[in-house]
Design a protein around this motif. Structure first.
Motif, PDB file in Angstrom:
ATOM      1  N   SER A  10       0.812  -1.223   0.000  1.00  0.00           N
ATOM      2  CA  SER A  10       0.000   0.000   0.000  1.00  0.00           C
ATOM      3  C   SER A  10       0.838   1.263   0.000  1.00  0.00           C
ATOM      4  N   GLU A  11       2.144   1.136   0.266  1.00  0.00           N
ATOM      5  CA  GLU A  11       3.013   2.306   0.285  1.00  0.00           C
ATOM      6  C   GLU A  11       4.435   1.922  -0.091  1.00  0.00           C
ATOM      7  N   VAL A  12       5.138   2.902  -0.679  1.00  0.00           N
ATOM      8  CA  VAL A  12       6.545   2.707  -1.051  1.00  0.00           C
ATOM      9  C   VAL A  12       7.225   4.077  -1.057  1.00  0.00           C
ATOM     10  N   THR A  13       8.356   4.159  -0.346  1.00  0.00           N
ATOM     11  CA  THR A  13       9.140   5.397  -0.331  1.00  0.00           C
ATOM     12  C   THR A  13       9.749   5.597  -1.711  1.00  0.00           C
ATOM     13  N   PRO A  14       9.754   6.757  -2.305  1.00  0.00           N
ATOM     14  CA  PRO A  14       9.391   8.072  -1.804  1.00  0.00           C
ATOM     15  C   PRO A  14       7.984   8.505  -2.189  1.00  0.00           C
ATOM     16  N   PHE A  15       7.205   7.634  -2.808  1.00  0.00           N
ATOM     17  CA  PHE A  15       5.891   8.032  -3.326  1.00  0.00           C
ATOM     18  C   PHE A  15       4.855   8.198  -2.221  1.00  0.00           C
ATOM     19  N   SER A  16       4.761   7.224  -1.344  1.00  0.00           N
ATOM     20  CA  SER A  16       3.779   7.268  -0.259  1.00  0.00           C
ATOM     21  C   SER A  16       4.402   6.588   0.952  1.00  0.00           C
ATOM     22  N   ARG A  17       4.248   7.230   2.108  1.00  0.00           N
ATOM     23  CA  ARG A  17       4.877   6.674   3.302  1.00  0.00           C
ATOM     24  C   ARG A  17       4.097   7.079   4.538  1.00  0.00           C
ATOM     25  N   THR A  18       3.697   6.055   5.316  1.00  0.00           N
ATOM     26  CA  THR A  18       3.111   6.312   6.623  1.00  0.00           C
ATOM     27  C   THR A  18       3.875   5.576   7.713  1.00  0.00           C
ATOM     28  N   GLY A  19       4.742   4.651   7.313  1.00  0.00           N
ATOM     29  CA  GLY A  19       5.490   3.884   8.306  1.00  0.00           C
ATOM     30  C   GLY A  19       6.616   3.098   7.670  1.00  0.00           C
ATOM     31  N   GLY A  20       7.082   2.103   8.403  1.00  0.00           N
ATOM     32  CA  GLY A  20       8.234   1.319   7.974  1.00  0.00           C
ATOM     33  C   GLY A  20       8.009   0.473   6.740  1.00  0.00           C
ATOM     34  N   LEU A  21       6.760   0.111   6.450  1.00  0.00           N
ATOM     35  CA  LEU A  21       6.480  -0.694   5.262  1.00  0.00           C
ATOM     36  C   LEU A  21       7.002  -0.024   4.002  1.00  0.00           C
ATOM     37  N   ALA A  22       6.841   1.284   3.896  1.00  0.00           N
ATOM     38  CA  ALA A  22       7.282   2.024   2.706  1.00  0.00           C
ATOM     39  C   ALA A  22       8.785   1.913   2.514  1.00  0.00           C
ATOM     40  N   ASP A  23       9.551   1.946   3.594  1.00  0.00           N
ATOM     41  CA  ASP A  23      11.006   1.831   3.505  1.00  0.00           C
ATOM     42  C   ASP A  23      11.412   0.432   3.061  1.00  0.00           C
ATOM     43  N   VAL A  24      10.747  -0.585   3.605  1.00  0.00           N
ATOM     44  CA  VAL A  24      11.043  -1.971   3.228  1.00  0.00           C
ATOM     45  C   VAL A  24      10.684  -2.200   1.763  1.00  0.00           C
ATOM     46  N   THR A  25       9.543  -1.655   1.339  1.00  0.00           N
ATOM     47  CA  THR A  25       9.089  -1.830  -0.037  1.00  0.00           C
ATOM     48  C   THR A  25      10.052  -1.185  -1.031  1.00  0.00           C
ATOM     49  N   ASN A  26      10.805  -0.181  -0.593  1.00  0.00           N
ATOM     50  CA  ASN A  26      11.810   0.445  -1.448  1.00  0.00           C
ATOM     51  C   ASN A  26      13.122  -0.329  -1.418  1.00  0.00           C
ATOM     52  N   ALA A  27      13.548  -0.778  -0.240  1.00  0.00           N
ATOM     53  CA  ALA A  27      14.866  -1.402  -0.083  1.00  0.00           C
ATOM     54  C   ALA A  27      14.898  -2.866  -0.525  1.00  0.00           C
ATOM     55  N   LEU A  28      13.839  -3.608  -0.271  1.00  0.00           N
ATOM     56  CA  LEU A  28      13.836  -5.038  -0.571  1.00  0.00           C
ATOM     57  C   LEU A  28      14.079  -5.353  -2.046  1.00  0.00           C
ATOM     58  N   PRO A  29      13.456  -4.650  -2.989  1.00  0.00           N
ATOM     59  CA  PRO A  29      13.718  -4.951  -4.396  1.00  0.00           C
ATOM     60  C   PRO A  29      15.191  -4.782  -4.779  1.00  0.00           C
ATOM     61  N   LYS A  30      15.860  -3.768  -4.239  1.00  0.00           N
ATOM     62  CA  LYS A  30      17.283  -3.581  -4.537  1.00  0.00           C
ATOM     63  C   LYS A  30      18.089  -4.798  -4.110  1.00  0.00           C
ATOM     64  N   HIS A  31      17.810  -5.286  -2.906  1.00  0.00           N
ATOM     65  CA  HIS A  31      18.547  -6.440  -2.389  1.00  0.00           C
ATOM     66  C   HIS A  31      18.229  -7.704  -3.201  1.00  0.00           C
ATOM     67  N   LEU A  32      16.955  -7.925  -3.487  1.00  0.00           N
ATOM     68  CA  LEU A  32      16.579  -9.123  -4.235  1.00  0.00           C
ATOM     69  C   LEU A  32      17.184  -9.132  -5.631  1.00  0.00           C
ATOM     70  N   ARG A  33      17.332  -7.951  -6.247  1.00  0.00           N
ATOM     71  CA  ARG A  33      17.962  -7.899  -7.574  1.00  0.00           C
ATOM     72  C   ARG A  33      19.423  -8.330  -7.511  1.00  0.00           C
ATOM     73  N   THR A  34      20.114  -8.019  -6.403  1.00  0.00           N
ATOM     74  CA  THR A  34      21.518  -8.454  -6.268  1.00  0.00           C
ATOM     75  C   THR A  34      21.615  -9.974  -6.196  1.00  0.00           C
ATOM     76  N   LEU A  35      20.517 -10.636  -5.834  1.00  0.00           N
ATOM     77  CA  LEU A  35      20.468 -12.097  -5.778  1.00  0.00           C
ATOM     78  C   LEU A  35      19.982 -12.708  -7.084  1.00  0.00           C
ATOM     79  N   GLY A  36      19.712 -11.854  -8.077  1.00  0.00           N
ATOM     80  CA  GLY A  36      19.279 -12.338  -9.389  1.00  0.00           C
ATOM     81  C   GLY A  36      17.777 -12.468  -9.554  1.00  0.00           C
ATOM     82  N   THR A  37      17.013 -11.902  -8.655  1.00  0.00           N
ATOM     83  CA  THR A  37      15.554 -11.978  -8.718  1.00  0.00           C
ATOM     84  C   THR A  37      14.996 -10.861  -9.591  1.00  0.00           C
TER      85      THR A  37
END
Length: 88
Positions: A10-37
């Motif tokens: 429901s949220e992703v930094t920097p577009f929409s943010r009300t809590g920690g979910l937005a930060d995770v939604t931004n950071a997790l894809p970067k990490h998963l791409r380093t693993l080839g996902t």
């Protein structure tokens, strides 16, 4: 063959943010791409999102019915800052 993931939130930094979910939604894809996902983030395109400083392309439209009401929906493709565009 690489794993393909759709991260829907429901949220992703920097577009929409009300809590920690937005930060995770931004950071997790970067990490998963380093693993080839292959990963795509799906989030609502809220009216308050600053569209002036964002490259976005309309990729589809639909009408969602909920009972007697109909809601127009536009699908937009953009790239999170610091991320790279991946084919869909």
């Amino acid at each position: 063959m690489a794993l393909s993931v759709a991260l829907i939130a429901s949220e992703v930094t920097p577009f929409s943010r009300t809590g920690g979910l937005a930060d995770v939604t931004n950071a997790l894809p970067k990490h998963l791409r380093t693993l080839g996902t292959n990963i795509v983030v799906v989030t609502p395109w809220y009216r308050f999102i600053d569209r002036q400083n964002l490259q976005a392309d309309v990729i589809g439209e639909a009408v969602i019915s909920c009972g007697e009401e109909k809601f127009p929906v536009t699908f937009v493709r953009s790239v999170l800052p610091g991320h790279t565009l991946v084919p869909i």
